[in-house]
Design an enzyme around this catalytic site. Structure first.
Site: not given
Ligand SMILES: CC(C)(COP(=O)(O)OP(=O)(O)OC[C@H]1O[C@@H](n2cnc3c(N)ncnc32)[C@H](O)[C@@H]1OP(=O)(O)O)[C@@H](O)C(=O)NCCC(=O)NCCS
Length: 330
Positions: A121, A255, A286
């Protein structure tokens, strides 16, 4: 005998920009037929309402060529005047030949130097840094930079922690000579110690041996923490190395990984309210190396940004790697 050295233009700038989006719109309702989730959760956690995936007759090559042609038309640079083509991608499934060589041929930049780079990215900003250096060193007059991705092909639709994020698209710019500077010094780097944070699950050899299709897998929380702390600091450094202040900045194009990451960066950098901020993740998801040039093209087309504006662009992702610079918009 003395060896000759190349001499280039005093400065480089982005001459024009173009984009290509696939036709298929996958909204959160459709996404929730693949994973256990909800429209509300996806929007609240990422800002994504819908994403684009390739459909019938579309692939990474068609997207990249379309974006490249649009960038050349916008730059008013003819194919014969493109000396080098750099394609940044992590989702082209051929190790060789490069996508860049095929794009160069298809757009009519016959004989141009051509190569792919892999910086996920951050790839577009890596390639802009290379293009700027090639132009100023005299190795090329005009360089076509393409960020092209079909991440849908690396998306595991049974993985509810990643499936809703990734998408397809291509964006391109032409970087060429200028009498005034249009691209500030790049700030870039890598952190291989944290390579496992975002990975392709199997390499091609394992994929063949185990019949397991490779997918992108990541520790979302680790990426989120890194992006909102280390990368946000890097964004401040980009501004300081550009010689501009936050007040001088017109546009911020990070990004498009997650709208919450964008918001955290904005708070960290304390950008003034007049700075226009890219939010294309809402409709495009993304699409990795394509996200910055696509957002640039959209903001210029809508009038939200205008030619001559200063824009801080920054990419970050798998590697881990990051890169960014301040550019003058074409
Ligand atoms: C992936 C991302 C959106 C997840 O969001 P988050 O706020 O970190 O969510 P978490 O992983 O802490 O999960 C929170 C809760 O949602 C749940 N959950 C995970 N995926 C889920 C989905 N698709 N739908 C609903 N709930 C979901 C988890 O199980 C967790 O539940 P719990 O609290 O009961 O354990 C976020 O971490 C992110 O965007 N990270 C950067 C990713 C990125 O940019 N990657 C590319 C690099 S360029």
């Amino acid at each position: 005998m003395s060896l000759l050295a190349s001499t280039g233009a005093p400065f480089a700038r982005i001459l024009g920009v173009g984009k290509a989006l696939p036709s298929r719109v996958v909204d959160n309702a459709e996404m929730c037929t693949y994973i256990e989730s909800s429209d509300e959760w996806i929007q609240q956690r990422t800002g994504i309402v819908e994403r684009r995936w390739i459909g019938e007759g579309e692939d990474i090559q068609t997207l990249s060529v379309t974006a490249a042609r649009a960038a050349m038309a916008n730059s008013r640079v003819a194919p014969a005047d493109i000396d080098a083509v750099i394609v940044s991608t992590v989702s082209y499934f051929h190790q060789t030949p490069s996508l860049a060589a095929i794009v160069a041929y298809e757009i009519g930049a016959t004989g141009a130097a051509a190569y792919d780079i892999s910086a996920a990215c951050a790839g577009f900003c890596y390639a802009v840094a290379q293009a700027e250096a090639l132009v100023r060193a005299g190795s090329a007059t005009n360089v076509l930079v393409v960020g092209g991705e079909t991440l849908s092909k690396l998306t595991d639709l049974s993985d509810r922690t990643t499936a809703f994020l990734f998408s397809d698209g291509a964006g391109a710019v032409v970087v060429g000579p200028s009498e005034t500077n249009g691209i500030s010094p790049v700030v870039w780097g890598s952190d291989g110690e944290n390579a496992p944070v975002i990975v392709q699950t199997t390499d091609w050899e394992e994929a063949v041996a185990t019949h397991q299709h490779p997918y992108l897998q990541m520790n979302g929380q680790a990426v989120f923490r890194w992006a909102t702390s280390f990368v946000a600091d890097a964004a401040k450094q980009i501004l300081s190395e550009s010689g501009l202040s936050a007040e001088d900045l017109d546009v911020f194009i990070p990004h498009q990984a997650n709208d919450r990451i964008t918001n955290a960066m904005l708070r960290h950098m304390k950008l003034p309210a007049h700075v226009k901020v890219a939010r294309t993740i809402k409709h495009y998801g993304n699409n990795s190396a394509a996200s910055v040039p696509i957002a640039m093209a959209d903001m210029l087309a809508s009038g939200e940004a205008k030619s001559g504006d200063t824009a801080l662009i920054i990419g970050f992702g798998a590697g881990l790697v990051y890169a960014g610079q301040v550019v003058v918009l074409p």
